[in-house]
Design an enzyme around this catalytic site. Sequence first.
Site, PDB file in Angstrom:
ATOM      1  N   ARG A   1     -96.060 -67.654  62.846  1.00  0.00           N
ATOM      2  CA  ARG A   1     -94.736 -67.474  63.457  1.00  0.00           C
ATOM      3  C   ARG A   1     -93.725 -67.043  62.410  1.00  0.00           C
ATOM      4  NH1 ARG A   1     -97.109 -71.335  66.747  1.00  0.00           N
ATOM      5  NH2 ARG A   1     -97.474 -70.406  68.803  1.00  0.00           N
TER       6      ARG A   1
ATOM      7  N   ASP B   1    -101.475 -65.534  65.401  1.00  0.00           N
ATOM      8  CA  ASP B   1    -100.887 -65.920  66.680  1.00  0.00           C
ATOM      9  C   ASP B   1    -100.225 -64.685  67.279  1.00  0.00           C
ATOM     10  OD1 ASP B   1     -99.637 -67.562  68.821  1.00  0.00           O
ATOM     11  OD2 ASP B   1    -100.273 -69.201  67.533  1.00  0.00           O
TER      12      ASP B   1
ATOM     13  N   HIS C   1    -103.326 -66.401  72.512  1.00  0.00           N
ATOM     14  CA  HIS C   1    -102.462 -66.264  71.330  1.00  0.00           C
ATOM     15  C   HIS C   1    -102.902 -65.085  70.458  1.00  0.00           C
ATOM     16  CE1 HIS C   1    -100.039 -69.918  71.822  1.00  0.00           C
ATOM     17  NE2 HIS C   1    -101.141 -70.514  72.238  1.00  0.00           N
TER      18      HIS C   1
ATOM     19  N   GLU D   1    -103.939 -72.910  75.481  1.00  0.00           N
ATOM     20  CA  GLU D   1    -102.879 -72.184  76.167  1.00  0.00           C
ATOM     21  C   GLU D   1    -103.290 -70.748  76.502  1.00  0.00           C
ATOM     22  OE1 GLU D   1     -99.063 -74.619  74.337  1.00  0.00           O
ATOM     23  OE2 GLU D   1     -99.619 -72.718  73.416  1.00  0.00           O
TER      24      GLU D   1
ATOM     25  N   TRP E   1    -104.220 -83.022  70.851  1.00  0.00           N
ATOM     26  CA  TRP E   1    -102.784 -82.849  70.647  1.00  0.00           C
ATOM     27  C   TRP E   1    -101.945 -83.175  71.871  1.00  0.00           C
ATOM     28  CZ3 TRP E   1     -99.351 -79.179  72.850  1.00  0.00           C
ATOM     29  CH2 TRP E   1     -99.934 -78.252  73.717  1.00  0.00           C
TER      30      TRP E   1
ATOM     31  N   TYR F   1     -96.314 -83.691  65.586  1.00  0.00           N
ATOM     32  CA  TYR F   1     -95.843 -82.314  65.486  1.00  0.00           C
ATOM     33  C   TYR F   1     -94.549 -82.353  64.669  1.00  0.00           C
ATOM     34  CZ  TYR F   1     -99.109 -79.783  68.477  1.00  0.00           C
ATOM     35  OH  TYR F   1    -100.232 -79.168  68.982  1.00  0.00           O
TER      36      TYR F   1
ATOM     37  N   ASP G   1     -92.726 -80.043  63.663  1.00  0.00           N
ATOM     38  CA  ASP G   1     -91.672 -79.109  64.037  1.00  0.00           C
ATOM     39  C   ASP G   1     -90.686 -79.772  64.993  1.00  0.00           C
ATOM     40  OD1 ASP G   1     -94.179 -78.903  65.558  1.00  0.00           O
ATOM     41  OD2 ASP G   1     -93.006 -77.688  66.941  1.00  0.00           O
TER      42      ASP G   1
ATOM     43  N   TRP H   1     -95.505 -76.363  63.137  1.00  0.00           N
ATOM     44  CA  TRP H   1     -95.377 -75.057  63.791  1.00  0.00           C
ATOM     45  C   TRP H   1     -94.023 -74.470  63.402  1.00  0.00           C
ATOM     46  CZ3 TRP H   1     -99.889 -73.646  65.607  1.00  0.00           C
ATOM     47  CH2 TRP H   1    -100.795 -74.635  66.005  1.00  0.00           C
ATOM     48  N   THR H   2     -93.965 -73.156  63.212  1.00  0.00           N
ATOM     49  CA  THR H   2     -92.809 -72.602  62.502  1.00  0.00           C
ATOM     50  C   THR H   2     -91.990 -71.604  63.317  1.00  0.00           C
ATOM     51  OG1 THR H   2     -94.185 -70.874  61.495  1.00  0.00           O
ATOM     52  CG2 THR H   2     -93.933 -72.950  60.279  1.00  0.00           C
ATOM     53  N   GLU H   3     -91.995 -71.733  64.654  1.00  0.00           N
ATOM     54  CA  GLU H   3     -91.149 -70.846  65.449  1.00  0.00           C
ATOM     55  C   GLU H   3     -89.695 -70.893  64.982  1.00  0.00           C
ATOM     56  OE1 GLU H   3     -94.448 -72.019  68.420  1.00  0.00           O
ATOM     57  OE2 GLU H   3     -93.443 -72.861  66.667  1.00  0.00           O
TER      58      GLU H   3
END
Length: 762
Positions: free
Chosen positions: A171, A200, A288, A348, A414, A441, A443, A480-482
């Site tokens: 991300r 991703d 993804h 997902e 998760w 998580y 993030d 996670w780095t959105e």
Amino acid sequence: MSTKTLVCLLGYLLLGRAAGAQSVGNEYALIPYPTSLVPARGSFVVTAATRLAQPSGAKFASEAQQLQSLLAHGLGKPLTTTKLAAANSIALVYDPAITAPEGYRLTITPQRVTLAAKEPAGMFRAVQTIRQLLPPTIEKSGKAPPLRLPAVQIQDQPAYAWRGMHLDVARHFFSVEYLKKYIDLLALYKFNKLHLHLTDDQGWRIEIKKYPELTTLGAWRQLNNQDSSCIRKSKDNPDFALDPKHLRQRNGHTEYGGFYTQQQLRDIVAFAAARHIEVIPEVDMPGHMMAALRAYPTLSCTGSATWGKEFSVPLCPCNESTYEFAENVLSEVAALFPSRYVHIGADEVEKTTWAQASACTELMQREGIKDVNGLQSYFVRRIERFLQSKGKKMIGWDEVLDGGVDAATTVMYWRSWVPDAPARAARNGNQVIMTTNNPLYFDYLPDKNSIDKVYHFAVTPAGLSAKEAKAILGAQANLWTETVPTENRADYMVAPRLTALAEVVWTNKPNYAGYLQRLKQHYARLAQLGVHYRVPDLSGFAEESVFTTSTTLAVQKPLANLSLRYTTDGSAPTPASPVLDKPLPISQPTTVKLAAYTPEGLKGDTYTINYKQQNYAEPVHAQAAAGLTASYFDGYFPKSAAMQQATAKGSAVVNAIAVPKQAETDKFGVQFRGYLDVPETGIYTFYLTCDDGGILRIADRLVVDNGGLHSAIEKSGQVALGKGLQPFALDFVEGGGGYTLLLQYSLNGSPPQPIPAGWLRH
């Protein structure tokens, strides 16, 4: 036995008993805390005359070199080496009696230091213990105080085999230098796994020589909504600014991206291996995969790279060209990473295009596959067989259980809202890694409760049988780095939370109070390492505060060396703002903004405290029965106010602030209505924790606004209430992915506690 010897022995035993309770001095501020630690008297002083003894020859040569490098920071030069473990020496000794993987024994006396292990990994963990026992200034070259090691006897081994951290570089991208800094931080706290999320929808970060366009095209993107969100936040916090190193101009557009060459990845893997950290690559498939499909769109069932109803269009599992591509990619991945594991994600997955593809209809008929979940299982099993042919074990997120999965698959759990997944995986014969979204998580925005939640996470879930419990390998936290675009922001999100996880997965008898005391000693070391950690929370106030005539802001500092700066004009505090070094009187409505600064200049969160003047709300007079009315709604409500235009699915009377079972779906809202039967007049503080959002009103006054869709965070507010029935309204919404709802109160500075059932009326 002489009297002197007896006295020494009794003192030694008493110290040992204290150590068992973790009530030892600051000189033993180790994280994670060892399996057994017995303090002793005195210390060993490392000087230029100290020798480094390696009686076991070259077995621990790498670990000896790392110890040399560490000590050279304080001494200015390495120690003279010898094979003889004599006086004034630090000896690295092979001990075949230490059978636990990564186990070690450390003995420090005023005369010598002995590090004993059977395996190099155990010896490396012992070196990290030495590192933590030395002063924080040892982390940098230059002048250091005398290098004293407190006398101690330690026997240590990890409680779990999998002690991991994760970093999403897809991300937002991170430099090779930062990855090494991240790995060194993991090594300090005895982690042994780094899960590297390499691909991703937003970017492909690994060079694949057979498919060069995966990086020439797939590694770059035009700025997306996540980038725009970060840019907006950067106006108030520079840690959200996109790193210019990862921006380029192409065809009149600004593009964000980057990737690692295969040689860079080999270098990262070798750096981690020297610290006994295994790097596990993740190449997400079949979902993804938009970054790959932008380069090779024919790999989807539609021939395009687009978004579906919820997620991106995935690879098409019904064409042989898909498997040729996947196997070619994974062949290069398997050759680059010595780890026995390869993670394929498999979460997902937007399966609607599969249901519409004629090739998939034919495959399902030919293979006897009943539905699209079965198609995913078919894809996963084929990929797993291929990875097995390369000598690898496959990892997938717990969605792989939905369509059925082979026992050889390792499952990462998760989805906290699917609580039976670990037990189902264990019964199926799968090994399980616990990485529950809440609280692992990283993030998710941290608040004052985040460390507590991580520390009290149950690595082995309650309710598993003894046989099922053996399937739990350990745990890891994921970043996670959105919305984590910079290295400073990444540091802030993981530190100090990772120290709590480090202790939970290593220490067999965690002790939270002892951990909190030891953690205070680690902030100076993190600063020396250049880690932009999250400054611990200030307390003693509510974000929305009230007073009747006057009050006082008396802030409680978690660390004595913090400097508090504040403003009352609406501006953000800076290092030049007034110092708050004594209680601040408040006698009129005002807004105070407050921030703490460390001696190194690191700024903590900015707190906004809104003071309102209120009279005690008069109670209402009504006939009221026990409990609150809870009206519940199905659907997606980005804001609680949207429920006003919706029709309730049903209602129930509840005797606690809790979502009725019949209301629970993936996305829903609940309106709690009634009264609080307040037992005495006073100013009450309410603490509302929500995932996703909640709005609390009491006596027709807004008390806490914790609205919006977000992870579980706590917000607080005050209200002046008279004794008796006070109107109560709480709106709560859940946007999907599991929920949290907790309401507590305090009065006159009492600890937060649940609202008694007897207060709830309707």
